[in-house]
Scaffold this active site. Structure first.
Site, short mmCIF file in Angstrom:
data_model
loop_
_atom_site.label_atom_id
_atom_site.label_comp_id
_atom_site.label_asym_id
_atom_site.label_seq_id
_atom_site.Cartn_x
_atom_site.Cartn_y
_atom_site.Cartn_z
N CYS A 163 -19.74 0.38 -4.46
CA CYS A 163 -19.85 -0.39 -5.71
C CYS A 163 -21.03 0.02 -6.59
O CYS A 163 -20.83 0.41 -7.74
CB CYS A 163 -19.95 -1.88 -5.40
SG CYS A 163 -18.45 -2.58 -4.67
N PHE A 217 -32.26 -9.12 -1.78
CA PHE A 217 -32.38 -7.79 -2.38
C PHE A 217 -33.84 -7.42 -2.65
O PHE A 217 -34.17 -6.81 -3.66
CB PHE A 217 -31.55 -7.70 -3.66
CG PHE A 217 -30.08 -7.50 -3.39
CD1 PHE A 217 -29.50 -6.26 -3.51
CD2 PHE A 217 -29.28 -8.57 -2.98
CE1 PHE A 217 -28.14 -6.06 -3.24
CE2 PHE A 217 -27.93 -8.39 -2.69
CZ PHE A 217 -27.37 -7.14 -2.82
N GLU A 223 -19.38 -5.97 1.75
CA GLU A 223 -18.80 -5.39 2.95
C GLU A 223 -19.57 -5.85 4.18
O GLU A 223 -20.79 -5.90 4.19
CB GLU A 223 -18.80 -3.86 2.86
CG GLU A 223 -17.79 -3.33 1.86
CD GLU A 223 -17.61 -1.84 1.97
OE1 GLU A 223 -17.75 -1.28 3.07
OE2 GLU A 223 -17.35 -1.21 0.92
N ASN A 262 -23.67 -6.52 -10.42
CA ASN A 262 -23.98 -5.40 -9.53
C ASN A 262 -25.13 -4.56 -10.07
O ASN A 262 -25.98 -4.08 -9.30
CB ASN A 262 -22.74 -4.53 -9.33
CG ASN A 262 -21.84 -5.06 -8.23
OD1 ASN A 262 -22.17 -6.03 -7.56
ND2 ASN A 262 -20.71 -4.44 -8.05
N GLY A 294 -35.64 0.54 1.01
CA GLY A 294 -34.75 1.34 1.84
C GLY A 294 -34.69 2.78 1.37
O GLY A 294 -35.52 3.22 0.57
N ASP A 350 0.86 -1.18 0.00
CA ASP A 350 0.00 0.00 0.00
C ASP A 350 0.90 1.24 0.00
O ASP A 350 2.08 1.17 0.38
CB ASP A 350 -0.93 0.01 1.22
CG ASP A 350 -2.14 0.89 1.01
OD1 ASP A 350 -3.18 0.39 0.54
OD2 ASP A 350 -2.06 2.10 1.32
#
Length: 449
Positions: A263, A252, A156, A211, A256, A36
């Site tokens: 992403c 899904f 995540e 996605n 919300g 990094d």
């Protein structure tokens, strides 16, 4: 697939994807050098301190360091020079036009191309536009170095679990060249999952298509939730009924405040720009993006109405700032997007999030960070739940009611029990939930016999 004994893997980038990849590959028995550009991050990782909030990651880092299979270095060059396989996990953020910005990727490739050992395989794991593998190959310009696409599919908050229990491994190489593809696939040979070997362009598109499909699905269910409010129907019941259909499934289907995170926003815009460049009109994806913006506007409208029609000078409490529970990631958070809209109308915002303990300059500027949910609620005309942290279910809602100035609780995640909130004298509003006191869906299972 072939053994990987003696193989050294360089992982460039120690963010969510890079650190997870490095730690998990180390746990599978590979020797991994993770690089990094941030000296403080490298130093912390060398001490065994995880720099991201992910269940299990700290333990894997500590174990990898103790075993000698995992090390951290400063700079890509230090990792790539001795590597058999170099995995690129660098940021590819959304640029000004909506397309992915490949500046960091190109910089790393330029830095290491002359240092790569003969026969090295370079792997794109960052989410990149279709054609990037060919572009990277042209930048390297070495016939002895192959470039392979190996997209990640990590959530995540579940990244370690998803890496070690994948739905599939996708590996794409030029002309479906099996030799470099097998070498990359062999990294995962101890994982019991399907391996799809394809061409680089298909592998890159698989990531975007996956996605963008999920984003479209979320926009769809938010629109159905809006329709439920017009028709006095329950989104809980509707999605429960849909989810039992094997062709649809339950994932899904939760409404919300709009989708976000690191992403979905950038990937939807990137694929839309890719389609436009190719001469294809991806109207469905454009509609999904527009619907997501509308969802944020609908939430703001609910808050405005609860505050009496004008937000200027009105205090609003916010529960949750991260884009999802279980993470400390604020990137493209719908919570913060809604906060910005509320602040633009003059609202004074106080927000609490279990993983945000101090202001983040340039990110949380619109919100005064509160130490507890009760502090966030104090004096507020309305309390808005924006992130689905489970602990919010267990709040003392009588205590919340005592601290609120107004009576409105707006639950944008449908996390709370409406009856529990209503019993304290508060006015509950969910997304697609009719009335403040109707209970959520109850599944009745037919008995055999």
């Amino acid at each position: 697939m072939g053994a990987t004994s003696g193989v050294t893997v360089a992982v460039i980038g120690a963010g969510y994807v890079g650190l997870t990849t490095a730690a998990c590959l180390s746990s599978l028995g590979h020797h991994v050098v993770c690089a990094d550009v941030d000296q403080e991050k490298v130093d912390a990782l060398r001490r065994g301190e995880a720099t991201i909030r992910e269940p299990g990651i700290c333990e894997l880092v500590v174990d990898g360091l103790a075993s000698g299979r995992l090390e951290f270095v400063l700079g890509a060059s230090a990792a790539a020079a001795g590597a058999d396989i170099v995995i690129l996990c660098v940021p590819t953020p959304m640029g000004a036009t909506g397309a992915a910005d490949l500046t960091a990727l190109e910089s790393v490739v330029t830095e290491v191309r002359d240092l790569l050992p003969h026969g090295c395989v370079v792997v794109n794991k960052s989410t990149v536009p279709v054609g990037t593998a060919a572009h990277v190959s042209a930048l390297i310009d070495r016939a002895d170095v192959a470039v392979v696409s190996n997209p990640e599919f990590l959530r995540e908050g579940f990244a370690v679990h998803d890496f070690l229990n994948p739905d599939r491994i996708v590996v794409g190489s030029a002309d479906r060249d099996p030799v470099p593809a097998r070498r990359v696939a062999a990294l995962y040979e101890h994982l019991d999952t399907a391996v799809l070997v394809t061409d680089s362009s298909s592998a890159e598109l698989i990531k975007y298509a996956s996605n963008c499909y999920l984003a479209t699905r979320l926009s769809f269910v938010n629109t159905v939730a809006e329709l439920c409010e017009y028709l006095d129907a329950s989104i809980d019941d509707v999605t429960a009924g849909m989810g039992y259909d094997d062709r649809i499934g339950k994932a899904f289907l939760r409404p919300g405040p709009g989708w976000g995170g690191s992403c979905l926003p950038k990937d939807t815009f990137a694929l839309l720009r890719t389609a436009e460049s190719a001469g294809s009109d991806f109207a469905l994806l454009r509609a999904a993006i527009d619907t997501n913006v509308k969802q944020q506007e609908l939430v703001v409208a609910k808050v405005r109405k609860a505050a009496g029609g004008d937000l200027a000078g009105v205090r609003i409490g916010l529960l949750g700032l991260t884009f999802k529970a279980g993470t400390d990631d604020l990137r493209d958070s719908p919570s913060l997007a809604i906060a910005a809209r509320l602040a633009a109308e003059g609202a004074e915002l106080s927000g609490y999030d279990p993983s945000v303990h101090a202001p983040v300059p340039g990110v949380t500027d619109d919100v005064r960070i509160a130490g507890t949910a009760y502090h966030a609620a104090k004096g507020a005309a309305a309390l808005v739940l924006l992130t689905e942290w489970p602990e919010f279910r267990d709040l003392d809602w009588g205590r919340i009611a005592d601290r609120l100035h107004g009576r409105a609780v707006i639950d944008t995640r449908n996390l709370l029990d409406p009856l529990t909130v209503a019993r304290t004298g508060l006015s509950y509003q969910g997304i697609g939930r009719p009335g403040s006191t109707r209970a959520p869906a109850v599944a009745m299972v037919a008995q055999a016999g």
